[in-house]
Design an enzyme around this catalytic site. Sequence first.
Site, PDB file in Angstrom:
ATOM      1  CE  LYS A   1      -4.135   1.750   2.339  1.00  0.00           C
ATOM      2  NZ  LYS A   1      -5.129   1.490   3.393  1.00  0.00           N
TER       3      LYS A   1
ATOM      4  CD  GLU B   1     -19.344  -2.266   9.358  1.00  0.00           C
ATOM      5  OE1 GLU B   1     -18.512  -1.467   8.878  1.00  0.00           O
ATOM      6  OE2 GLU B   1     -19.595  -3.382   8.845  1.00  0.00           O
TER       7      GLU B   1
ATOM      8  NE  ARG C   1     -21.304  -3.550   6.118  1.00  0.00           N
ATOM      9  CZ  ARG C   1     -20.610  -3.883   5.034  1.00  0.00           C
ATOM     10  NH1 ARG C   1     -20.431  -3.006   4.075  1.00  0.00           N
ATOM     11  NH2 ARG C   1     -20.106  -5.066   4.892  1.00  0.00           N
TER      12      ARG C   1
END
Length: 636
Positions: free
Chosen positions: A286, A370, A398
Site C-alpha cells: 500500500k 459492524e 449494516r
Amino acid sequence: MGSLLNTISSPADLKKLSLDQLAPLAEEIRQELITTLSKTGGHLGPNLGVVELTIALHYVFETPKDNFVFDVSHQAYVHKLLTGRRDRFHTIRQPGGLNGFMLREESEHDCYGAGHAGTALSAALGMATARDMRGSKEHVVALCGDAALTCGITYEAMNNARSHAKGLICVLNDNEWSIDKNVGAIADYLVKLVTNPKYSHLHEKAEKFISWLGEKTKFGKDNALRFAQKVEEGVKGLILPNVIFEELGFSYYGPIDGHDTKLLIKTFEFLKTLDHPVVLHVLTKKGKGFDPAIEKKKKFHGVAPYNAETGETAASAQRTYSEVFADTLSHLADINKNVVGITAAMPNGTCLDRFQPKHPDRYFDVGIAEEHGVLFAAGLATKGFKPFCAIYSTFLQRAFDQIVHDVCLQNLPVVFCMDRGSLSGDDGPTHHGLFDISYLRSVPDLVLFHPATEDELADMMFTAMHHPGPSAIRYPRGLGPGAKVKDHPQLLPIGKAEVVKHGKDVAIFGLGQMLPVAQELAAKLEALGHSAAVINPRTVKPLDLGTLEFFARGAEAIVTLEDHVLAGGFGSIVLESLNVLALKTPVVRVGWPDQFIEHGKPDQLKAKYGLTAAAALERVLPLLSKKSGGGVAAVA
C-alpha cells in the site's frame, strides 16, 4: 520517449503495448496519481498499491464484456485511468467530476457500484451465476482486499460459490491494511500463508511441472494441467491441511508478487481457462512509489490535498468532532472502569486511535464487521460494561437488525456514536450519513441525541454513559463551531430542548449543525419585522413535546432544519407530533430530498438543495403576516 499513458484511451490501447512497456507505464500512472491527488485529495495509498494488478487485469481480460467487481472500489482510480477517463481524472471527487468509487452510470466499464466493504464476492457470484444461466462466456473477477475477509458477507458468498457458479476469479489483494492495520485471526492466517516458503513457491513448481509434462510426455497440455492441479492440491493439503479457501470450495493459488506485471499476466491467462471458483492471493504494498504514503499508511488511505513533494497536509489547531469524541471517551473511561470503546476497522477515522493508548485493555477493533461489533457490544453490556460503538452512520446501516433485535429489544445500555452523521462530502452517496434518524427513530427504547457543538457532544456522551438503556449520538464529519469543551461534562435532561432565543411569530428548530442556519434565518426574519424563536432540539427521540406545543400554539409557522433526509427525519417527527397534539401550525421542513445526493463540497450541495437560511426564508415568508415591504431580496 513520449508518454505511454497519453496513448491509452481504452483498454484496447493498453493491449497494443509490449510487456516491456508495462513497467514504465506503471510508473507514469503512479506519478499521475501522486500529482493529481495532491490537488484533489483522495484514496492515494490503495491505488498506488494496485497499479500493476490493474494493468495486468486489463491486459488479459476485456471490459466491459468481462466484469471487474472492486470491493469498496476506492482502489479503482487506475481502472478509471485505463478506461477512457484520463482526461477527466483531475475532476475526481470534485463537484460534477468523477466519483471516487465505481459508479455504473459513469462508465460502461464500471459494472457494479460500491462504497462499502465485503460486497464484491456476493455481487460477482450473482453475475457469474447469471452468465451461466444465460449461457454466455464472459469472465467475472472480484477484487477483494484482505480486509474484506473480516466481513461475514464474504464467507456467505464463498459458502455458495461452488454450487452456484462455474468460473469465478477472486483476487485477494493482500497488503495487510484496510484503513488501519488489519486485525484478527484471518489477518494472522494470511501471514502464515505468506510466510510459508514451501507454500509460496508451490505454484511456481507446479507450473514448471505442467510445462515439462506437456512437452515430454503424451499427456498433452490439458491433461497435464488437470493432473498437475490434483498433485498441487494434494501437496498443499500436506503442507497446510486447513486452507480455508479450499475448504469453502475455491482452488487457491499464490501468494504471488502483486507488483510483477508479467507474472500477473501469465497467472491470469492460466486462471481464465479454469471452470470453477478460484482465489488468487497477491501481495502488494500500500502506497508503493510514494514514501510518505508508505510511512503513513493510515493518513494516505484517504487524504486531503497535500504537498506532492513532501506529503505534508494543512494542519488545524481546532479539534474535529471525532477528536472530541475520542478524548471525551478517554475521560469517561478514566472515571468509569466499565466504559469500553469499539470500532469496526476505523480507529483512525473515528479517532479511537487516540483512546487506544490510554485504555488498551478496553479498546476493541473488530475489523470490518459492524454486525458482529454491535452483537459483541450487546454481550459486553449484559455483563455490566458500557460499550461505546464508534461506527460511521453509513456503516451502522449494516447492523440494523442487531440494533433492533439484540440491543434495543433487550434494552441494553449500548451507545452508538455515529460519526459522519451528515454529508461526507467528496466521498459521495455511499458515505453520506443522511438516513440514521429515519432508520433509528422507530426503534423502541432508543434515545437519539444530536449535538449542536463539540461541548454538547461531550455532555451527551456523559449523559449516555449514565442512561440505563440504549442510546445513539449522531455528529458530523470535521470541525464544529469551535465551542470550548468543559473539563468535566455535565448531565443533560433527556428529551428537553434548549431555547436559544425566544420569539413569537416563527419557531425555528435547528438540529445539530443546522443551528447556526436557524440563527441566521432568525436574523433575516427579525430584519423584516418578524419575531423568531430559535430552538436547539438536542434529542431527536424523545422529542421535547412541551417545548414544541408551547411554540406551536403561538407561532404562525414552524421551521425545521436538519442535515438529514426529509423522509422520516426530524421534520417528520415534528409533523407527526403536531398531529398527535391536534395542532395545525404550518411547518416548513428543510432537509435533503428523497434522492441519493451526489459527491461535492457540503456548502455547495446545501446551496443547491436549499439547506440555507435564504432558501428557508423564501418558503416561510408566504406563511407570515406582512410586517415589512422589504421583501426577500432585501435580506437574502
